[in-house]
Design an enzyme around this catalytic site. Sequence first.
Site, PDB file in Angstrom:
ATOM      1  N   HIS A  46      14.258  -7.044  19.194  1.00  0.00           N
ATOM      2  CA  HIS A  46      12.964  -7.471  19.767  1.00  0.00           C
ATOM      3  C   HIS A  46      13.200  -7.684  21.300  1.00  0.00           C
ATOM      4  O   HIS A  46      12.515  -7.986  22.055  1.00  0.00           O
ATOM      5  CB  HIS A  46      12.341  -8.847  19.239  1.00  0.00           C
ATOM      6  CG  HIS A  46      11.655  -8.647  17.915  1.00  0.00           C
ATOM      7  ND1 HIS A  46      10.938  -7.843  17.316  1.00  0.00           N
ATOM      8  CD2 HIS A  46      12.349  -9.222  16.540  1.00  0.00           C
ATOM      9  CE1 HIS A  46      10.795  -7.748  16.147  1.00  0.00           C
ATOM     10  NE2 HIS A  46      11.613  -8.844  15.513  1.00  0.00           N
TER      11      HIS A  46
ATOM     12  N   ASP B 274      14.536  -7.643   5.781  1.00  0.00           N
ATOM     13  CA  ASP B 274      13.135  -8.519   5.470  1.00  0.00           C
ATOM     14  C   ASP B 274      12.088  -7.695   4.969  1.00  0.00           C
ATOM     15  O   ASP B 274      11.055  -8.219   4.865  1.00  0.00           O
ATOM     16  CB  ASP B 274      12.887  -9.361   6.854  1.00  0.00           C
ATOM     17  CG  ASP B 274      13.169  -8.343   8.108  1.00  0.00           C
ATOM     18  OD1 ASP B 274      13.267  -7.208   7.943  1.00  0.00           O
ATOM     19  OD2 ASP B 274      13.132  -8.901   9.289  1.00  0.00           O
TER      20      ASP B 274
ATOM     21  N   HIS C 223      10.042  -5.719  10.766  1.00  0.00           N
ATOM     22  CA  HIS C 223       9.295  -5.850  12.116  1.00  0.00           C
ATOM     23  C   HIS C 223       9.549  -4.641  13.016  1.00  0.00           C
ATOM     24  O   HIS C 223      10.639  -4.212  13.086  1.00  0.00           O
ATOM     25  CB  HIS C 223       9.799  -7.103  12.679  1.00  0.00           C
ATOM     26  CG  HIS C 223       9.592  -8.546  11.806  1.00  0.00           C
ATOM     27  ND1 HIS C 223      10.577  -8.899  11.121  1.00  0.00           N
ATOM     28  CD2 HIS C 223       8.427  -9.279  11.907  1.00  0.00           C
ATOM     29  CE1 HIS C 223      10.189 -10.037  10.670  1.00  0.00           C
ATOM     30  NE2 HIS C 223       8.873 -10.240  10.852  1.00  0.00           N
TER      31      HIS C 223
HETATM   32 ZN   LIG Z   1      12.699  -8.555  11.054  1.00  0.00          ZN
END
Ligand SMILES: [Zn+2]
Length: 325
Positions: A137, A257, A176
């Site tokens: 990120h 995840d 993500h």
């Molecule tokens: Zn993640």
Amino acid sequence: MINAAGTRTPIKMATLLVSHPQGLDHQTPQGHPERPERLRAVEDALSRPKFKQLIRQDAQSVDLAIAELVHGKSYLSILRDARPMEGIGAIDADTFISHGSFEAVSGAVGAALQALDAVVLGEVDNAFCAIRPPGHHAEKEKPMGFCLVNTVAITAREAQRKHGAERIAIVDFDVHHGNGTQDIFQDDPSVFYGSSHQMPLFPGTGALDEVGVGNIFNAPLDPDTNGAAMREVYNDRILPALDEFMPDIILISAGFDADRRDPLAQLNWVADDFAWITGKLMDMADKHCENRIVSLLEGGYDLNGLADGVTAHVAMLQNGTLESS
Ligand SMILES: [Zn+2]
């Protein structure tokens, strides 16, 4: 590695595991999902007898100035300013830095770069780095989403700068979207970025129409879908594009995840799904780049889900099959 009947043939790989004891020094507040216990869960899983053939190294720290390969000149000062002499400082509502975080991050980058060296020099076939905090990120100018520096992006640049690799593929199966990796490479056709991720979900990027200069391949997945949906987007979108790209090395942002138990997302992957995508990437690496894969741990916040996913991923990297030897 796929025989005529379509089943996988076991192929022994020399697989490097780089452990990261410095990763325990990065502290987050009580109750934060990105916590030191994650590394302990991974180490426990990989200490079992089925992994006795792994080649094991501890991470060596590197000078963090190397982060300037992908981040702006003032980036490290953002981290320095936020780092407290003791305790834990906040960068944003969910991204934290503690006094030991620089040592953790320099060890994480060091782990990735020593894995890169070993794979590119042919000392091993592939490598997995059990590191934290995650990195995907972290944008050019902005740490966020638990991430302090973008380790996989630094590794990609170093593969080009130090080793002369031309085409680097980064495949990101963390649940993500890796907005930071996309931000860093979206104007650079020498780096392929393919990501599967739940959408909608943090950080909100990763739509199909975010294509960079034709080098970005996003595959958003609906909440509550399972591994069948994931296999479809890899078979239809990411793997054909990766095949066409003909990478010199494949880097994996390996987040776990998307596991059905993870508290931060709503996908329903099981261990076999992590093994499947690992095997598919190994087939690509076999075809295009002499098996060269460097895989870096990103997310994964249910400790059992993380341990099971890592077990499936590393067993596949090592054996080319889920069957234990
Ligand atoms: Zn993640």
